[in-house]
Design an enzyme around this catalytic site. Structure first.
Site, PDB file in Angstrom:
ATOM      1  N   ASP A  13       0.704  -0.873  -0.293  1.00  0.00           N
ATOM      2  CA  ASP A  13       0.362  -0.075  -0.462  1.00  0.00           C
ATOM      3  C   ASP A  13       0.455   0.860   0.321  1.00  0.00           C
ATOM      4  OD1 ASP A  13      -2.091  -1.126   0.247  1.00  0.00           O
ATOM      5  OD2 ASP A  13      -2.577  -1.936   2.269  1.00  0.00           O
ATOM      6  N   LYS A  16       1.750   2.228  -4.891  1.00  0.00           N
ATOM      7  CA  LYS A  16       2.640   1.769  -6.507  1.00  0.00           C
ATOM      8  C   LYS A  16       1.104   1.972  -7.463  1.00  0.00           C
ATOM      9  CE  LYS A  16       2.433  -2.035  -4.481  1.00  0.00           C
ATOM     10  NZ  LYS A  16       2.210  -2.228  -3.367  1.00  0.00           N
ATOM     11  N   GLY A  40      -4.816  -3.871  -4.000  1.00  0.00           N
ATOM     12  CA  GLY A  40      -5.707  -3.343  -4.752  1.00  0.00           C
ATOM     13  C   GLY A  40      -5.274  -1.760  -4.151  1.00  0.00           C
ATOM     14  N   HIS A  41      -4.958  -2.048  -5.313  1.00  0.00           N
ATOM     15  CA  HIS A  41      -4.031  -0.616  -6.157  1.00  0.00           C
ATOM     16  C   HIS A  41      -4.554   0.522  -6.411  1.00  0.00           C
ATOM     17  CE1 HIS A  41      -1.073  -3.139  -7.268  1.00  0.00           C
ATOM     18  NE2 HIS A  41      -1.294  -3.323  -6.183  1.00  0.00           N
ATOM     19  N   GLN A 221       2.109  -5.654  -4.116  1.00  0.00           N
ATOM     20  CA  GLN A 221       2.595  -5.606  -2.536  1.00  0.00           C
ATOM     21  C   GLN A 221       3.589  -5.383  -1.593  1.00  0.00           C
ATOM     22  OE1 GLN A 221       1.404  -9.325  -3.854  1.00  0.00           O
ATOM     23  NE2 GLN A 221      -0.684  -8.579  -2.833  1.00  0.00           N
ATOM     24  N   THR A 236       2.873 -12.547   2.201  1.00  0.00           N
ATOM     25  CA  THR A 236       1.799 -13.320   1.064  1.00  0.00           C
ATOM     26  C   THR A 236       2.848 -14.430   0.781  1.00  0.00           C
ATOM     27  OG1 THR A 236       1.113 -12.706  -0.677  1.00  0.00           O
ATOM     28  CG2 THR A 236       2.942 -11.415  -0.534  1.00  0.00           C
ATOM     29  N   ARG A 300      -9.494  -3.182   5.830  1.00  0.00           N
ATOM     30  CA  ARG A 300      -9.459  -2.701   7.343  1.00  0.00           C
ATOM     31  C   ARG A 300      -8.528  -2.311   7.961  1.00  0.00           C
ATOM     32  NH1 ARG A 300      -6.395  -8.586   7.676  1.00  0.00           N
ATOM     33  NH2 ARG A 300      -5.725  -7.878   5.723  1.00  0.00           N
TER      34      ARG A 300
HETATM   35  P1  GDP Z   1      -0.749   0.572  -3.529  1.00  0.00           P
HETATM   36  O1  GDP Z   1      -1.328  -0.798  -2.944  1.00  0.00           O
HETATM   37  O2  GDP Z   1       0.238   0.451  -3.472  1.00  0.00           O
HETATM   38  O3  GDP Z   1      -0.943   0.838  -5.297  1.00  0.00           O
HETATM   39  O4  GDP Z   1      -1.810   1.550  -2.815  1.00  0.00           O
HETATM   40  P2  GDP Z   1      -3.013   2.011  -2.568  1.00  0.00           P
HETATM   41  O5  GDP Z   1      -3.637   2.256  -3.576  1.00  0.00           O
HETATM   42  O6  GDP Z   1      -3.508   0.385  -1.294  1.00  0.00           O
HETATM   43  O7  GDP Z   1      -2.817   2.714  -1.363  1.00  0.00           O
HETATM   44  C1  GDP Z   1      -2.121   4.069  -1.015  1.00  0.00           C
HETATM   45  C2  GDP Z   1      -3.305   5.051  -0.959  1.00  0.00           C
HETATM   46  O8  GDP Z   1      -2.824   6.251  -0.804  1.00  0.00           O
HETATM   47  C3  GDP Z   1      -4.309   4.761  -1.908  1.00  0.00           C
HETATM   48  O9  GDP Z   1      -5.562   5.297  -1.253  1.00  0.00           O
HETATM   49  C4  GDP Z   1      -3.940   6.234  -2.111  1.00  0.00           C
HETATM   50  O10 GDP Z   1      -5.290   7.024  -3.478  1.00  0.00           O
HETATM   51  C5  GDP Z   1      -3.558   6.730  -1.827  1.00  0.00           C
HETATM   52  N1  GDP Z   1      -2.044   7.994  -2.086  1.00  0.00           N
HETATM   53  C6  GDP Z   1      -1.441   7.559  -2.557  1.00  0.00           C
HETATM   54  N2  GDP Z   1      -0.194   9.086  -3.083  1.00  0.00           N
HETATM   55  C7  GDP Z   1      -0.504   9.369  -2.221  1.00  0.00           C
HETATM   56  C8  GDP Z   1       0.089  10.836  -1.262  1.00  0.00           C
HETATM   57  O11 GDP Z   1       0.778  11.157  -1.761  1.00  0.00           O
HETATM   58  N3  GDP Z   1      -0.389  11.404  -0.538  1.00  0.00           N
HETATM   59  C9  GDP Z   1      -1.723  10.973  -0.363  1.00  0.00           C
HETATM   60  N4  GDP Z   1      -2.596  12.488   1.108  1.00  0.00           N
HETATM   61  N5  GDP Z   1      -2.316   9.923  -0.552  1.00  0.00           N
HETATM   62  C10 GDP Z   1      -1.761   8.817  -1.558  1.00  0.00           C
HETATM   63  P1  IMO Z   2      -1.305  -4.078  -2.149  1.00  0.00           P
HETATM   64  O1  IMO Z   2      -0.608  -4.748  -3.505  1.00  0.00           O
HETATM   65  C1  IMO Z   2      -1.078  -4.644   1.413  1.00  0.00           C
HETATM   66  C2  IMO Z   2      -0.762  -8.769   3.201  1.00  0.00           C
HETATM   67  C3  IMO Z   2      -2.181  -9.263   4.098  1.00  0.00           C
HETATM   68  C4  IMO Z   2      -1.805 -10.016   5.440  1.00  0.00           C
HETATM   69  C5  IMO Z   2      -0.889 -10.752   4.864  1.00  0.00           C
HETATM   70  C6  IMO Z   2      -0.884 -12.305   3.789  1.00  0.00           C
HETATM   71  O2  IMO Z   2      -2.453  -3.369  -2.606  1.00  0.00           O
HETATM   72  O3  IMO Z   2       0.471  -2.902  -1.650  1.00  0.00           O
HETATM   73  P2  IMO Z   2      -2.466 -12.771   1.493  1.00  0.00           P
HETATM   74  O4  IMO Z   2      -3.889 -12.476   1.166  1.00  0.00           O
HETATM   75  O5  IMO Z   2      -2.066 -12.119   0.008  1.00  0.00           O
HETATM   76  O6  IMO Z   2      -2.161 -14.174   1.702  1.00  0.00           O
HETATM   77  O7  IMO Z   2      -2.083 -11.671   2.850  1.00  0.00           O
HETATM   78  O8  IMO Z   2      -0.373 -10.030   3.277  1.00  0.00           O
HETATM   79  N1  IMO Z   2      -1.200  -8.202   2.176  1.00  0.00           N
HETATM   80  C7  IMO Z   2      -0.876  -7.152   2.115  1.00  0.00           C
HETATM   81  N2  IMO Z   2      -1.068  -6.140   2.795  1.00  0.00           N
HETATM   82  N3  IMO Z   2      -1.082  -4.269   0.597  1.00  0.00           N
HETATM   83  C8  IMO Z   2      -1.557  -5.973  -0.108  1.00  0.00           C
HETATM   84  O9  IMO Z   2      -1.118  -5.104  -1.846  1.00  0.00           O
HETATM   85  C9  IMO Z   2      -1.587  -6.788   0.110  1.00  0.00           C
HETATM   86  N4  IMO Z   2      -1.681  -8.415   0.190  1.00  0.00           N
HETATM   87  C10 IMO Z   2      -1.929  -8.937   0.692  1.00  0.00           C
HETATM   88  O10 IMO Z   2      -2.946  -8.267   5.127  1.00  0.00           O
HETATM   89  O11 IMO Z   2      -0.974  -9.195   5.741  1.00  0.00           O
HETATM   90 MG    MG Z   3      -2.872  -1.722  -1.563  1.00  0.00          MG
END
Ligand code: GDP
Ligand code: IMO
Ligand code: MG
Length: 423
Positions: A13, A16, A40-41, A221, A236, A300
């Site tokens: 998270d 990416k 979840g991107h 991840q 993972t 979560r």
């Molecule tokens: P990913 O899994 O690495 O693609 O990241 P996620 O999308 O799961 O989580 C990143 C969260 O931070 C998302 O809700 C984005 O919209 C948000 N986000 C990304 N860059 C920034 C930033 O520079 N500032 C803030 N406040 N939010 C950001």
């Molecule tokens: P993105 O790509 C954050 C965590 C889960 C759990 C562990 C194993 O959005 O960054 P799994 O379902 O893969 O067997 O779970 O890894 N996990 C993540 N945490 N971002 C993710 O993906 C994740 N994908 C899995 O919470 O601790």
């Molecule tokens: Mg994510």
């Protein structure tokens, strides 16, 4: 040409999806190499927000080819829901999205097994996303998996055999479940999937490179969730690190170009497992609130803490990071003091390397820097950065030994600042 790899350096998270979207105009092809709908991107632009799970984040920038590589695990039911939502919002995919025949299918029983194994672990549960990731990769490695290519050859028999095996395991675990709805949606997903191009993605990617086309490989991840190098067993089930792009796409190591390593200006983790810099006080709550730190897949609450440079240095080493990208800088805009963990105290001794086990007895040692106390969310160029923010960047670069090339100051595509543009 080479394949550039973009991956997370922390526990996922990091942002990416946002950066892949921002960088896509510079590339011809975007390819996912591991993970599945546990990812979840999130992408935001033009007032819209999208969360991608299995579809690469290059899908919104023109007609670039996006590839789901062999290292990915795919749930047809979740894929159908995701793809249909994108198509409905005016983003046609069918011609642009190619799926490796060698990608493994997440079966409905894999999801049930994920829940059953977690239940059996009790307090020691991993806190998985419940998407069947672990059981699917387990079947892959134990040579029992069903692949996308199998949809076209003797599918019923292969699916039936895998399902029967899973049902036997679930019986032995005394786990109660109802497969009906899950299986129905899954079979509809299989039918839906047949409209897409099933490809030999290793040939496709290498042919692109031969033809002088550029490829960006998108990680899911983060390094601290890697099956080999993460905080095992709270990880993972795939190789999230740079080497995973080689095996997950069929690209030789000498074809890897830039390695973009993404990190947050602080740190988060979702699910169970060790997190040395985790905060349990109002500072952690403030990070969570300002950063909207709730999982994009499971909803979560994400655990929050200060940046951990011991872990980050390890991630930079394992991945051979050539360029750093710092996300969510704006979340720290109002903090008086910024802390950064520069060492761990283990058994009374200070160490600056990432040890075998961080489960217990690891106490973070912090450096403190003054906060910048400035709203950065509307900034357009590094010339506007406050002095204290530049000092934080310099400090991190010195600690990590790699330059920070991009700084993100908000979730929107436009809130992205490239540094050292003279290069
Ligand atoms: P990913 O899994 O690495 O693609 O990241 P996620 O999308 O799961 O989580 C990143 C969260 O931070 C998302 O809700 C984005 O919209 C948000 N986000 C990304 N860059 C920034 C930033 O520079 N500032 C803030 N406040 N939010 C950001
Ligand atoms: P993105 O790509 C954050 C965590 C889960 C759990 C562990 C194993 O959005 O960054 P799994 O379902 O893969 O067997 O779970 O890894 N996990 C993540 N945490 N971002 C993710 O993906 C994740 N994908 C899995 O919470 O601790
Ligand atoms: Mg994510």
């Amino acid at each position: 040409m080479k394949v550039d790899v973009l991956l997370g350096l922390q526990w996922g998270d990091e942002g990416k999806g946002k950066v892949v979207d921002v960088l896509t105009p510079k590339y011809d092809v975007v390819a996912r190499f591991q993970g599945g709908p546990n990812a979840g991107h999130t992408l935001e632009f033009e007032g819209q927000k999208y969360v991608l799970r299995s579809i690469p984040s290059g899908i919104f920038q023109g007609d670039k080819v996006n590839i789901i590589g062999n290292g990915v695990v795919l749930d047809p039911a979740l894929f159908k829901a995701e793809a249909e939502a994108l198509e409905a919002s005016g983003h046609p995919l069918k011609e642009r999205l190619h799926i490796s025949k060698k990608a493994h299918l997440i079966l409905p029983t894999h999801r049930i097994l994920d829940a059953a194994y977690e239940a059996a672990k009790g307090d020691a549960k991993v806190g998985t996303t419940g998407k069947g990731i672990g059981p699917t990769y387990t079947d892959k490695v134990s040579r029992n998996g069903v692949r996308v290519g199998d949809i076209l050859h003797n599918f019923e028999q292969k699916y039936g055999a895998a399902k029967a095996r899973h049902e036997q395991i679930l019986k032995s675990l005394n786990y109660e479940y109802d497969l009906t709805e899950l299986e129905k949606a899954w079979m509809e997903g299989i039918e839906y999937l047949k409209q897409f191009h099933f490809v030999d993605s290793e040939h496709e990617v290498n042919n692109y490179l031969k033809d002088g086309k550029s490829v960006l490989s998108e990680g899911a991840q983060g390094t601290m969730l890697d099956i080999d190098f993460g905080s095992y067993p709270f990880v993972t089930s795939s190789n999230t690190v740079c080497a995973g792009a080689c095996t997950g796409l069929g690209v030789a190591p000498n074809r890897i170009g830039e390695v973009f390593g993404i990190f947050k200006a602080y740190c988060t983790r979702v699910g169970a497992g060790p997190f040395p810099t985790e905060l349990f006080d109002e500072t952690g709550d403030k990070m969570c609130t300002l950063g909207h730190e709730f999982g994009s897949v499971t909803g979560r609450k994400r655990r929050c803490g200060w940046i951990d440079l011991v872990a980050l240095k390890y991630s930079v080493m394992i991945n051979g990071v050539t360029k750093l990208i710092m996300m969510k800088s704006d979340v720290l805009d109002t903090f008086d003091t910024i802390k950064a963990c520069v060492a761990y105290k283990v058994d009374g001794e200070e160490i600056d390397y990432f040890p075998y086990d961080i489960t217990e007895g690891v106490e973070p040692v912090y450096a403190e820097l003054p906060g910048w106390k400035t709203d950065m969310t509307k900034m357009q160029s590094e010339d506007e950065f406050p002095e204290e923010f530049n000092a934080y960047l310099t400090f991190l670069e010195e600690q990590l030994g790699v330059e920070i090339k991009i700084v993100s100051v908000g979730p929107d595509r436009a809130q992205t600042i490239e540094r050292y543009t003279e290069e």
